[in-house]
Design an enzyme around this catalytic site. Structure first.
Site, PDB file in Angstrom:
ATOM      1  N   ARG A 172     -10.754 165.428 136.111  1.00 44.31           N
ATOM      2  CA  ARG A 172     -11.063 164.126 135.591  1.00 44.31           C
ATOM      3  C   ARG A 172     -12.266 163.592 136.459  1.00 44.31           C
ATOM      4  NH1 ARG A 172      -5.994 160.292 135.761  1.00 44.31           N
ATOM      5  NH2 ARG A 172      -6.109 160.235 137.943  1.00 44.31           N
ATOM      6  N   ASP A 248      -0.101 151.019 140.692  1.00 46.34           N
ATOM      7  CA  ASP A 248      -0.745 152.219 141.181  1.00 46.34           C
ATOM      8  C   ASP A 248      -1.606 152.757 139.950  1.00 46.34           C
ATOM      9  OD1 ASP A 248       2.026 152.822 140.433  1.00 46.34           O
ATOM     10  OD2 ASP A 248       1.362 154.790 140.198  1.00 46.34           O
TER      11      ASP A 248
END
Length: 490
Positions: A172, A248
């Site tokens: 990613r 988060d």
């Protein structure tokens, strides 16, 4: 394999992260390399697809200059605070500066246990890796700020969930992995020095125009509020449901991050949820702006000690900034809706016109993407109204609204062809339909057939173009194809 790493986060104090190496896997095989993104990053896609590339993308071999770390953060999950979360199955290899001068993180997701894994195995199953690849790259093509997918590999090892599944690793790319929860981690420990360091770092990395602000905490809060308002407005424009908007999962950079139980609307329903764990509808489609503001309030709380020495003054400053979110979001959402309706100018009643259409769609279960894409043709040819009306159980529901829309269009001096062309850049023909994602995952996981995945990624790379050969991928699901629940897959 050359990566020009320059790892600024790894140079922050040691309590910001934990050094950790990826766990080696048995037989990595490259499933997909994002060649266009590799080019942007100055990487050799052919090397990434090679056996040596597979070893690196799986974490078996580290490229020179990598400083693998797992980031520390906390977070509010479904409204409840968890003091320590952190990267439990993701490892940041390092940072690159791309060809446009943008600094990005390169992270392996699903690469084994870290000190933050708790009871998890640190692994990822193939299905969630493919889902994140498909959806994050589709979002990028839609023009929505997002993390990116550089590559996916299968590990040759099983992972245990409710069943035995093939393991995989996603590479990613993100502007950073700093989250609201990162600030919460240090605030929960009363670590004002870390908060000050993190604030300065985040401001200089993501909002350098304000790097010399007298009050860095206020400047960062203002910019993150603006970024989140714009981001969520754009989510609503394409019918995106994040599914798990925990703090988060709220990126300071204003990117969409962590594609777990995400999905896209088929029929328009503002109360729609997909996540199998969102029993109360906390993260429903239309709730997303409210939740974004709630998350930002948690962010502001962490910055109070830095905003002002006097607590009352700090609270006043934070509250004033947070109260601007509603106005900023309303303005951003209005821009999105005007573009979708083909309105080039700004009139007071435009939002009400859009809301009226959405109400009519919701009461009749009209497909969100198909309706707005069809309006593009109707803007050019009023005869298209009759076809659009068939999308409604009661055709008059559309015709009544269409009359108001056409009166509004008539007040602008814009050629129909030009208006339709502009609308086609605001209303995609293709979105990642939930049932198509499920079919691509099923083929890959059950039959090792990645052709449906490849086709979907290729088509979604050009969402605003009519692609006659793949028109079936724009179709809504049949009743037996409907996806009612999505899962994190962790």
């Amino acid at each position: 394999m050359t990566f020009a790493f320059d790892n600024t986060y790894a140079r922050l104090p040691a309590r910001f992260f934990a050094p950790v190496s990826p766990t080696k896997v048995r037989a990595p095989r490259v499933v997909k390399v994002n060649r266009a993104l590799a080019e942007e990053l100055g990487l050799d896609a052919d090397q990434l697809t090679s056996p040596a590339g597979a070893e690196m993308l799986a974490g078996n071999e580290l490229p020179a200059g990598a400083e693998p770390i797992a980031l520390a953060y906390a977070g509010h999950q479904f409204g409840s605070f968890v003091r320590q979360l952190g990267d439990g199955r993701a490892i940041l290899l390092g940072e690159l500066v791309d060809k446009r001068g943008r600094r990005v993180d390169v992270q392996l997701k699903g690469s084994g246990r870290t000190p933050f894994s708790r009871q998890g195995d640190g692994r990822a199953a193939l299905g969630p890796v493919l889902r994140e690849y498909i959806v994050s790259e589709a979002m990028a093509a839609l023009g929505i700020p997002t993390t990116r997918a550089l590559a996916a590999v299968v590990t040759g090892e099983p992972v245990r969930r409710d069943e035995i599944l093939p393991g995989a690793v996603l590479t990613r790319v993100a502007a950073s992995h700093i989250r609201v929860g990162t600030f919460e981690f240090f605030a929960a420990r009363g670590d004002r020095e870390a908060l000050r360091t993190l604030t300065s770092y985040a401001l200089r990395r993501h909002y350098p125009d304000a790097a010399d602000a007298r009050n860095e905490a206020l400047a960062l809060l203002e910019r993150v509020v603006q970024a989140q308002a714009n981001l969520v407005a754009r989510w609503l424009g394409v019918g995106f449901v994040h599914g798990v908007m925990n703090t988060d999962n709220t990126a300071i950079a204003g990117e969409t991050i962590d594609y777990g139980p995400c999905a896209f609307l088929d029929e328009y329903d503002p109360n729609k949820t997909f996540s199998s764990i969102d029993h109360g509808g906390r993260y429903a489609f239309a709730n997303q702006p409210r939740i974004a503001q709630w998350n930002l309030a948690r962010f502001a709380e962490t910055l109070l000690p830095l905003l002002a020495d006097d607590q009352d003054e700090a609270i006043r400053m934070a509250t004033e900034c947070l109260e601007r979110f509603s106005t900023l979001f309303a303005a951003a959402h209005a821009r999105v809706l005007r573009a979708k309706l083909g309105l080039a100018s700004d009139e007071e009643d435009d939002t009400a016109l859009a809301a009226d259409l959405l109400d009519r769609m919701a009461s009749r279960g009209v497909d969100y993407t198909i309706l707005f894409r069809s309006l593009c043709a109707a803007a050019e040819d009023p005869a298209e109204d009759a076809r659009i009306a068939t999308l409604f159980a009661e055709p008059g529901a559309f015709h009544d609204w269409s009359q108001s829309w056409r009166r509004r269009l008539a007040r602008e001096d814009l050629a129909p062809q030009a208006r339709a062309a502009a609308m086609r850049l605001a209303n995609p023909a293709f979105i990642p339909r939930n049932h198509r994602i499920a079919q691509a995952i099923e083929a890959a996981v059950r039959r090792d057939d990645f052709e449906p995945f490849e086709t979907l990624v290729r088509v979604l790379g050009h969402p605003y173009e009519d692609q006659a050969e793949f028109v079936h991928l724009a179709d809504p699901p049949r009743q037996d194809e409907r996806v009612l629940e999505t899962f994190c897959g962790t």
